[in-house]
Design a protein around this motif. Structure first.
Motif, mmCIF file in Angstrom:
data_model
loop_
_atom_site.group_PDB
_atom_site.id
_atom_site.type_symbol
_atom_site.label_atom_id
_atom_site.label_comp_id
_atom_site.label_asym_id
_atom_site.label_seq_id
_atom_site.Cartn_x
_atom_site.Cartn_y
_atom_site.Cartn_z
ATOM 1 N N THR A 32 0.846 -1.210 0.000
ATOM 2 C CA THR A 32 0.000 0.000 0.000
ATOM 3 C C THR A 32 0.877 1.253 0.000
ATOM 4 O O THR A 32 0.478 2.282 -0.546
ATOM 5 N N GLY A 58 4.441 -6.659 1.328
ATOM 6 C CA GLY A 58 4.323 -5.702 2.422
ATOM 7 C C GLY A 58 5.716 -5.406 2.958
ATOM 8 O O GLY A 58 6.523 -6.323 3.117
ATOM 9 N N GLY A 60 8.519 -3.695 5.709
ATOM 10 C CA GLY A 60 8.854 -3.152 7.010
ATOM 11 C C GLY A 60 9.982 -2.145 6.805
ATOM 12 O O GLY A 60 10.230 -1.701 5.684
ATOM 13 N N TRP A 66 6.808 -7.386 5.616
ATOM 14 C CA TRP A 66 5.662 -7.381 6.527
ATOM 15 C C TRP A 66 4.681 -8.448 6.069
ATOM 16 O O TRP A 66 4.095 -8.351 4.992
ATOM 17 N N LEU A 75 -2.729 -0.336 5.567
ATOM 18 C CA LEU A 75 -3.165 0.950 5.015
ATOM 19 C C LEU A 75 -2.002 1.924 4.923
ATOM 20 O O LEU A 75 -1.010 1.819 5.653
ATOM 21 N N SER A 76 -2.145 2.858 3.991
ATOM 22 C CA SER A 76 -1.172 3.945 3.852
ATOM 23 C C SER A 76 -1.927 5.247 3.675
ATOM 24 O O SER A 76 -2.979 5.277 3.027
ATOM 25 N N ASN A 117 8.496 2.338 16.622
ATOM 26 C CA ASN A 117 7.337 2.171 15.725
ATOM 27 C C ASN A 117 6.583 0.865 15.885
ATOM 28 O O ASN A 117 5.806 0.514 15.014
ATOM 29 N N LEU A 130 5.469 2.229 9.171
ATOM 30 C CA LEU A 130 6.567 2.519 8.245
ATOM 31 C C LEU A 130 6.318 3.894 7.649
ATOM 32 O O LEU A 130 5.343 4.079 6.929
ATOM 33 N N GLY A 145 2.629 4.226 6.451
ATOM 34 C CA GLY A 145 2.085 2.875 6.304
ATOM 35 C C GLY A 145 1.860 2.251 7.667
ATOM 36 O O GLY A 145 2.725 2.337 8.547
ATOM 37 N N VAL A 146 0.720 1.618 7.834
ATOM 38 C CA VAL A 146 0.393 1.006 9.120
ATOM 39 C C VAL A 146 -0.118 -0.408 8.868
ATOM 40 O O VAL A 146 -0.992 -0.623 8.023
ATOM 41 N N GLY A 147 0.456 -1.366 9.572
ATOM 42 C CA GLY A 147 0.000 -2.754 9.496
ATOM 43 C C GLY A 147 -0.463 -3.182 10.873
ATOM 44 O O GLY A 147 0.302 -3.100 11.837
ATOM 45 N N VAL A 161 7.492 -15.410 11.182
ATOM 46 C CA VAL A 161 6.876 -14.344 11.973
ATOM 47 C C VAL A 161 5.968 -14.931 13.052
ATOM 48 O O VAL A 161 5.739 -14.321 14.098
ATOM 49 N N ILE A 164 6.726 -14.589 16.783
ATOM 50 C CA ILE A 164 6.913 -13.272 17.410
ATOM 51 C C ILE A 164 5.710 -12.361 17.219
ATOM 52 O O ILE A 164 5.691 -11.251 17.723
ATOM 53 N N ALA A 165 4.678 -12.851 16.479
ATOM 54 C CA ALA A 165 3.533 -11.987 16.169
ATOM 55 C C ALA A 165 2.276 -12.464 16.878
ATOM 56 O O ALA A 165 2.134 -13.640 17.206
#
Ligand code: BT5
Length: 264
Positions: A32, A58, A60, A66, A75-76, A117, A130, A145-147, A161, A164-165
């Motif tokens: 995005t 995506g 990072g 990402w 989204l961005s 962040n 980001l 940018g937000v994830g 991931v 850790i996610a």
């Protein structure tokens, strides 16, 4: 799993003054941030929003990936900050604060911010920001940018991931509304951005500082050319991390990766 449709995005942005008034919603995209950058170069208005249900590439920070399976919010937002705003508060920290607050309200959880962040829940990463800054003809364009791992099934994260996610859905063991989380994020983000515009950056930094996971802890900070270790003493007036090194001297860090150092 409930995907967003155009009507849901319109409802989510209905109370915003400028964020999301124009938007694109894709089933899938590379990134995005890359699409928002194209729109910005073509003259898109501040607040233009790009959303995708999934991303194939995506991004990072520092070339990292990402993981963007269905169920997350990707989204961005096109921003055109003045130098004055950029000096007052780092937009990535302001956005991580908005993301943390929105996730808390959407999921009735208590997330923390990891400078600069990351958003964490149960010690795992639930969101990341980001901020890509471009200077063109003396004017700055910032693609934010937000994830956020909202309604993501934990089994669908990329294998590297998964450990850790986490997601709101994984934490609660129940479905969580993407529309509601988007509505909360857009409203809170716009409020913080406007308040920094009006000179209220100190309040935003105080709120971010209250949620910081590592303050007061011993940390290791990886910078481009060196690694520092010391106590995370606080945030500077512009949102940089103040480290207290072992010799007692202070060092201000503007960007880097922070990890907690646990006593041996
Ligand atoms: C970030 O980078 O945390 C910023 C992520 C920003 C993603 C958004 S999605 C919409 C927009 N479009 C894009 O292309 N990007 C933005 P960084 O601090 O470098 O963290 C990346 C690291 O987080 C990876 O190396 C993994 O270890 C981990 N990671 C990757 N995907 C994750 C996920 N979905 N949830 C939690 N951790 C993840």
């Amino acid at each position: 799993m409930s995907a967003l449709d155009r009507a849901a995005v319109e409802r989510a942005a209905a109370k915003c003054a400028f964020v999301g008034k124009t938007f694109e919603l894709h089933d899938e995209l590379g990134s995005t941030n890359d699409r928002a950058r194209e729109l910005a170069q073509a003259g898109a208005a501040e607040g233009t929003l790009v959303l995708a249900a999934r991303q194939h590439f995506g991004r990072g920070r520092l070339g990292r990936a990402w993981s963007s399976p269905e169920g997350g919010l990707y989204l961005s937002i096109v921003l055109r900050p003045t130098d004055e705003i950029l000096r007052r508060a780092p937009i990535s920290l302001l956005s991580a604060l908005a993301a943390s607050e929105a996730l808390d309200a959407a999921g009735r959880v208590a997330t923390r911010i990891k400078w600069p962040n990351d958003v964490l829940l149960d010690g795992k990463k639930i969101g990341g920001v980001l901020a890509d800054l471009f200077k063109e003809r003396d004017a700055a364009t910032l693609i934010l940018g937000v994830g956020l791992n909202v309604d993501t099934d934990a089994a669908s994260f990329a294998p590297d991931v998964a450990q850790i996610a986490t997601s709101l859905r994984a934490h609660k063991g129940a479905a969580v509304s993407l529309e509601e989380t988007l509505r909360l994020f857009l409203g809170i983000f716009e409020g913080h951005y406007q308040s920094v515009r009006r000179g209220g950056g100190a309040l935003i930094l105080a709120r971010a500082s209250d949620r910081m996971a590592t303050l007061g802890q011993r940390v290791r900070v990886r910078l481009a050319e060196r690694t520092l270790e010391g106590k995370a003493a606080g945030l500077s007036a512009t949102g940089a991390l103040v480290l207290e090194l072992d010799g007692g001297q202070r060092e201000v860090v503007y960007a880097g990766d922070v990890e907690e150092v646990r006593p041996a």
